[in-house]
Design a protein around this motif. Structure first.
Motif, short mmCIF file in Angstrom:
data_model
loop_
_atom_site.label_atom_id
_atom_site.label_comp_id
_atom_site.label_asym_id
_atom_site.label_seq_id
_atom_site.Cartn_x
_atom_site.Cartn_y
_atom_site.Cartn_z
N ALA A 89 0.83 -1.20 0.00
CA ALA A 89 0.00 0.00 0.00
C ALA A 89 0.86 1.25 0.00
N PHE A 90 1.98 1.22 0.75
CA PHE A 90 2.86 2.39 0.79
C PHE A 90 3.54 2.62 -0.56
N ARG A 91 3.94 1.54 -1.21
CA ARG A 91 4.56 1.68 -2.53
C ARG A 91 3.56 2.25 -3.55
N GLU A 92 2.31 1.78 -3.47
CA GLU A 92 1.31 2.21 -4.44
C GLU A 92 0.84 3.63 -4.20
N ASP A 93 0.71 4.02 -2.94
CA ASP A 93 0.17 5.35 -2.63
C ASP A 93 0.75 5.82 -1.30
N PRO A 94 2.02 6.27 -1.30
CA PRO A 94 2.65 6.65 -0.05
C PRO A 94 1.94 7.80 0.67
N ALA A 95 1.37 8.74 -0.09
CA ALA A 95 0.69 9.86 0.54
C ALA A 95 -0.57 9.41 1.29
N LEU A 96 -1.27 8.44 0.73
CA LEU A 96 -2.46 7.92 1.39
C LEU A 96 -2.08 7.23 2.71
N VAL A 97 -1.08 6.36 2.67
CA VAL A 97 -0.68 5.61 3.86
C VAL A 97 -0.09 6.55 4.91
N TRP A 98 0.77 7.48 4.47
CA TRP A 98 1.35 8.42 5.42
C TRP A 98 0.25 9.28 6.06
N GLY A 99 -0.70 9.70 5.27
CA GLY A 99 -1.81 10.50 5.79
C GLY A 99 -2.60 9.74 6.83
N TRP A 100 -2.82 8.45 6.59
CA TRP A 100 -3.56 7.66 7.57
C TRP A 100 -2.77 7.52 8.87
N TYR A 101 -1.48 7.29 8.77
CA TYR A 101 -0.68 7.15 9.98
C TYR A 101 -0.53 8.48 10.73
N GLU A 102 -0.53 9.59 10.00
CA GLU A 102 -0.54 10.88 10.68
C GLU A 102 -1.87 11.07 11.42
N TRP A 103 -2.96 10.60 10.83
CA TRP A 103 -4.26 10.64 11.52
C TRP A 103 -4.20 9.77 12.78
N ARG A 104 -3.58 8.60 12.67
CA ARG A 104 -3.44 7.73 13.85
C ARG A 104 -2.58 8.40 14.92
N ARG A 105 -1.50 9.06 14.49
CA ARG A 105 -0.63 9.74 15.45
C ARG A 105 -1.40 10.86 16.15
N ALA A 106 -2.25 11.56 15.42
CA ALA A 106 -3.07 12.61 16.02
C ALA A 106 -4.04 12.02 17.04
N THR A 107 -4.62 10.86 16.70
CA THR A 107 -5.55 10.20 17.61
C THR A 107 -4.85 9.82 18.91
N VAL A 108 -3.64 9.26 18.80
CA VAL A 108 -2.88 8.87 19.99
C VAL A 108 -2.48 10.10 20.80
N ALA A 109 -2.10 11.18 20.11
CA ALA A 109 -1.68 12.39 20.82
C ALA A 109 -2.80 12.96 21.66
N ARG A 110 -4.04 12.80 21.21
CA ARG A 110 -5.18 13.31 21.97
C ARG A 110 -5.59 12.36 23.09
N ALA A 111 -5.16 11.10 23.00
CA ALA A 111 -5.51 10.12 24.03
C ALA A 111 -4.67 10.35 25.29
N ARG A 112 -5.13 9.80 26.39
CA ARG A 112 -4.41 9.89 27.65
C ARG A 112 -4.23 8.50 28.24
N PRO A 113 -3.09 8.24 28.89
CA PRO A 113 -2.93 6.94 29.54
C PRO A 113 -4.07 6.71 30.53
N ASN A 114 -4.55 5.48 30.60
CA ASN A 114 -5.61 5.16 31.54
C ASN A 114 -5.02 4.50 32.80
#
Length: 259
Positions: free
Chosen positions: A57-82
């Motif tokens: 997927a990264f080879r075929e569309d690196p911008a799509l995959v990178w964008g998704w992982y940046e979204w995941r990183r944003a999700t984690v950044a907003r999360a808090r340890p429980n």
């Protein structure tokens, strides 16, 4: 979660001298971090997570995959340890020979106070070059939700100009050798392994509790549901990590908590 079971497991925990805490997606899910079994929502609802998390997927569309992982990183950044993450750090603080081994790619264990957990599946905080494999800096700041939902061009490697990729283990890739060897060594030397929030189905990571059992360690499982590790565990504690782990720490060392 029976009071007697927690009390008995707490006694085992207090008596152990070498402990491995092995965590899976269920721990971070309690902080609002989606698991791979959850359907994608919002801007990503039309995508399949397992198809995005591949080298192809990264080879075929690196911008799509990178964008998704940046979204995941944003999700984690907003999360808090429980409270489960905090209890894991409390076990480490009490037991001199305690090792955290996680399948999670977030940094919630570190933010809760755990010291250098072993990341079997890599980390969102450790991007690397897709060509030369050198570490790359994490992009500055916390990413916003992508405005159009999808693409974000990955940065280029400062050494070879190759595309920087997320520092995680994708489907079809081998686990990092050093991390796997360290996890196996810790599991083979421990006298108690605490497995938390994992189904025990994703290999080779799922072999870690089984290694501990083969070397005669006590295996205590914390999970709200039955898993493939039920037969391996000496004690099964049913319930979410954020509830069971703090109770387990209190049962082991009293209300004062770890020293």
């Amino acid at each position: 979660m029976g009071e007697r079971s927690v009390r008995d497991a707490g006694t085992l925990l207090a008596q152990a001298r070498r402990i491995v805490v092995f965590t899976g997606a269920g721990v971070s899910a309690e902080s609002g971090v989606p698991t791979f079994r959850d359907a994608l929502t919002g801007l990503w609802r039309s995508f399949d997570a397992q198809r995005l998390a591949t080298p192809e997927a990264f080879r075929e569309d690196p911008a799509l995959v990178w964008g998704w992982y940046e979204w995941r990183r944003a999700t984690v950044a907003r999360a808090r340890p429980n409270a489960g993450h905090v209890a894991v750090a409390a076990i480490e603080a009490r037991v001199a020979h305690a090792v955290v081994v996680t399948q999670n790619v977030d940094d919630l264990h570190e933010r809760a106070g755990s010291v250098a957990p072993i990341h079997l599946h890599g980390s969102l905080s450790a991007p690397r070059c897709s060509a030369c494999a050198r570490p790359a800096p994490v992009p500055d700041g916390v990413p916003d939700e992508p405005g159009d939902g999808r693409r974000a061009a990955p940065p280029r490697c400062a050494h070879c100009a190759g595309l920087v990729r997320p520092g995680v283990v994708w489907f079809g890739e081998a686990l990092p050798t050093a991390a796997l060897e360290a996890a196996v060594q810790a599991a083979s030397a421990c006298d108690l392994l605490l497995t938390v929030g994992t189904s025990g189905l994703v290999y080779p990571a799922a072999e870690i509790p089984r290694v501990a059992a083969r070397f005669a360690a006590t295996v205590v499982q914390v999970n709200p549901e039955e898993t493939a590790l039920d037969a391996v565990a000496d004690v099964n504690l049913r319930g979410p990590a954020a509830q069971v782990l703090p109770a387990l720490v209190r049962a082991a060392w009293g209300d004062a908590g770890p020293a």
